[in-house]
Design an enzyme around this catalytic site. Structure first.
Site, mmCIF file in Angstrom:
data_model
loop_
_atom_site.group_PDB
_atom_site.id
_atom_site.type_symbol
_atom_site.label_atom_id
_atom_site.label_comp_id
_atom_site.label_asym_id
_atom_site.label_seq_id
_atom_site.Cartn_x
_atom_site.Cartn_y
_atom_site.Cartn_z
ATOM 1 N N HIS A 146 29.567 71.827 76.135
ATOM 2 C CA HIS A 146 29.981 70.231 76.283
ATOM 3 C C HIS A 146 31.036 69.857 75.543
ATOM 4 C CE1 HIS A 146 28.556 65.891 76.392
ATOM 5 N NE2 HIS A 146 29.943 65.934 75.798
ATOM 6 N N ASN B 108 34.619 62.381 82.191
ATOM 7 C CA ASN B 108 34.886 61.155 81.773
ATOM 8 C C ASN B 108 36.551 60.946 81.591
ATOM 9 O OD1 ASN B 108 34.653 62.500 79.267
ATOM 10 N ND2 ASN B 108 33.988 60.573 78.436
ATOM 11 N N LYS C 125 27.373 65.435 85.689
ATOM 12 C CA LYS C 125 27.230 64.842 84.520
ATOM 13 C C LYS C 125 26.581 63.373 85.020
ATOM 14 C CE LYS C 125 27.263 63.647 80.436
ATOM 15 N NZ LYS C 125 27.944 64.099 79.155
ATOM 16 N N HIS D 33 35.152 67.801 75.648
ATOM 17 C CA HIS D 33 36.244 66.809 76.325
ATOM 18 C C HIS D 33 37.414 67.505 76.201
ATOM 19 C CE1 HIS D 33 32.890 63.690 76.617
ATOM 20 N NE2 HIS D 33 32.564 64.231 75.522
ATOM 21 N N LEU D 34 38.159 67.727 77.196
ATOM 22 C CA LEU D 34 39.431 68.236 77.036
ATOM 23 C C LEU D 34 40.780 67.056 77.385
ATOM 24 C CD1 LEU D 34 39.374 71.698 78.600
ATOM 25 C CD2 LEU D 34 39.589 71.218 76.306
ATOM 26 N N ARG D 35 40.374 65.957 77.858
ATOM 27 C CA ARG D 35 41.037 64.715 78.288
ATOM 28 C C ARG D 35 42.072 65.257 79.156
ATOM 29 N NH1 ARG D 35 37.127 62.007 76.144
ATOM 30 N NH2 ARG D 35 37.453 61.608 73.873
ATOM 31 N N ALA E 171 34.294 56.192 70.017
ATOM 32 C CA ALA E 171 33.483 57.264 69.764
ATOM 33 C C ALA E 171 33.985 58.783 69.882
ATOM 34 C CB ALA E 171 31.952 56.743 70.311
ATOM 35 N N HIS F 125 40.137 61.666 70.025
ATOM 36 C CA HIS F 125 40.832 60.387 70.207
ATOM 37 C C HIS F 125 41.866 60.130 69.084
ATOM 38 C CE1 HIS F 125 37.723 58.342 72.847
ATOM 39 N NE2 HIS F 125 36.937 59.030 72.008
HETATM 40 C C1 NCD Z 1 32.563 61.038 74.078
HETATM 41 C C2 NCD Z 1 34.168 60.503 74.353
HETATM 42 O O1 NCD Z 1 34.861 60.456 73.617
HETATM 43 O O2 NCD Z 1 34.441 60.938 75.464
HETATM 44 N N1 NCD Z 1 32.582 60.435 72.779
HETATM 45 C C3 NCD Z 1 31.331 60.724 72.024
HETATM 46 O O3 NCD Z 1 31.295 59.883 70.913
HETATM 47 N N2 NCD Z 1 30.802 61.856 72.095
HETATM 48 C C4 NCD Z 1 31.753 60.390 75.232
HETATM 49 C C5 NCD Z 1 30.502 61.124 75.134
HETATM 50 O O4 NCD Z 1 30.480 62.332 75.182
HETATM 51 O O5 NCD Z 1 29.369 60.368 74.687
HETATM 52 ZN ZN ZN Z 2 30.584 64.152 75.319
#
Ligand code: NCD
Ligand code: ZN
Length: 353
Positions: free
Chosen positions: A14, A42, A100, A16-18, A264, A252
């Site tokens: 799991h 996302n 997802k 996030h690579l943006r 978050a 972020h």
């Molecule tokens: C994730 C994000 O920033 O894309 N943030 C997080 O706090 N985990 C989104 C997610 O997986 O809930």
């Molecule tokens: Zn996530």
């Protein structure tokens, strides 16, 4: 005491690579240590169709520095309009590994998520038929449910009914944060697994709130009470194959975190393996680290374990940069709050200085 640990190269189930500048900066942080990752969809706009996934996959491959070996495992963002046949074709071709599910409004960029679960019934039935996993962000979003209760309520009101209505659907409860999540997985059969993040093994809600608010410890699902953190540690380090690593490393930039309404996400890609080795060592469970980071995930997803290895070495304190610089601004690296002594040996066989 063990000072060296060689494991099949880990995967992150799991991540996030943006996109754009942040993608270019964070991708090497993961690719340095991990062979594959389940890449979250996302983005803005989200990765919804096979065509979106194919284009995003290409952007990731293009951003990978020469000489790094990394396979992105793509996911599709489930919406009420998702076409079951598009999903099935993307899975059959090997382009997409999982779908997802974000309940609408649950977290960062989840506005296109699902409100009415009856509208995604066709997709879920088709996924059960073809054995394609559903990755679930397990939190309800109703305003009257306290944020600390949202995972437990989701299990009861949404997840369990979906699983009962869709026999054979393979589900990953992503980033579980509660005893309820651990127990639900343990009480169920092979079709259910769960990822656990690095940071939820380290922080509880006091770390976010006591002595001043710590935006870099704020993520979703939010860290819970200490008893929940201890249950997660027991699950992750206990050798049970239904639990595996999904870092949820979620970059972020600092201005977006250190704000009156901070985003978050904890960015843990850089130092995750050092932190995990520390956690497993503290639990006298270093022997189970390999299962958690390298074996249980591939077993759940029906993929081979990686045939290359990495070696972790225990030595003098290891330091990581406090921030990762990106062309969009700095991203703060997760601070575990304790000194790290395990590091990944560099590919040349030498420890990075
Ligand atoms: C994730 C994000 O920033 O894309 N943030 C997080 O706090 N985990 C989104 C997610 O997986 O809930
Ligand atoms: Zn996530």
């Amino acid at each position: 005491m063990k000072n060296r640990l060689t494991l099949p190269r880990p995967d992150d189930w799991h991540l996030h690579l943006r996109d754009g500048a942040v993608l270019r900066a964070v991708l090497p942080e993961t690719a340095r240590h991990f062979a594959r990752a389940i890449v979250m969809p996302n983005l803005v706009p989200p990765v919804v169709t096979a065509q979106d996934a194919s284009a995003y996959r290409q952007r990731i491959v293009d951003a990978l520095p020469d000489g790094m070996d990394f396979t992105p495992l793509m996911t599709l963002y489930l919406t009420e309009e998702t076409d079951p046949e598009d999903v099935a074709a993307a899975h059959a071709s090997g382009l997409v590994t999982a779908v997802k599910l974000y309940p609408a409004g649950a977290t960062t960029n989840s506005a296109s998520g699902v409100r009415d679960f009856d509208k995604v019934r066709g997709v879920l039935d088709r996924m059960a038929e073809i054995g394609m996993p559903l990755c679930v962000h397990g939190e309800v979003t109703e305003a009257d449910i306290d944020i600390f209760d949202r995972e437990a309520v989701f299990i009861e009101r949404v997840l369990d009914p979906i699983r009962r209505a869709t026999p054979g659907l393979r589900v990953v409860m992503e980033h579980i944060t509660t005893i309820d999540g651990v127990e639900y997985v343990k009480a169920n059969d092979r079709d259910l697994g769960a990822t656990i993040t690095t940071h939820h093994l380290v922080i509880n809600r006091n770390d976010i709130l006591v002595g001043g608010i710590k935006p870099h410890y704020y993520c979703l699902p939010v860290a819970k009470r200490e008893e929940h953190r201890l249950a997660l540690r027991a699950a992750a380090t206990g050798g049970d194959a239904r639990f595996f690593l999904g870092t949820d490393s979620a970059p972020h930039t600092d201005p977006n975190k250190e704000s009156a309404c901070g985003c978050a996400g904890c960015f843990t890609a850089t130092n995750t393996l050092s932190i995990l080795a520390h956690v497993f060592e503290n639990e006298n469970a270093l022997d189970h680290l390999e299962g958690f980071v390298s074996r249980h995930g591939p077993a759940f997803y029906g993929l081979p374990v990686n045939d290359t290895t990495i070696t972790l070495i225990r030595g003098t304190p290891v330091s990581y940069p406090e921030k990762l610089q990106t062309d969009d601004g700095p991203v703060t690296v997760f601070d575990p709050g304790f000194p790290l002594v395990w590091q990944v040996e560099s590919p040349t066989g030498k420890s990075p200085s």
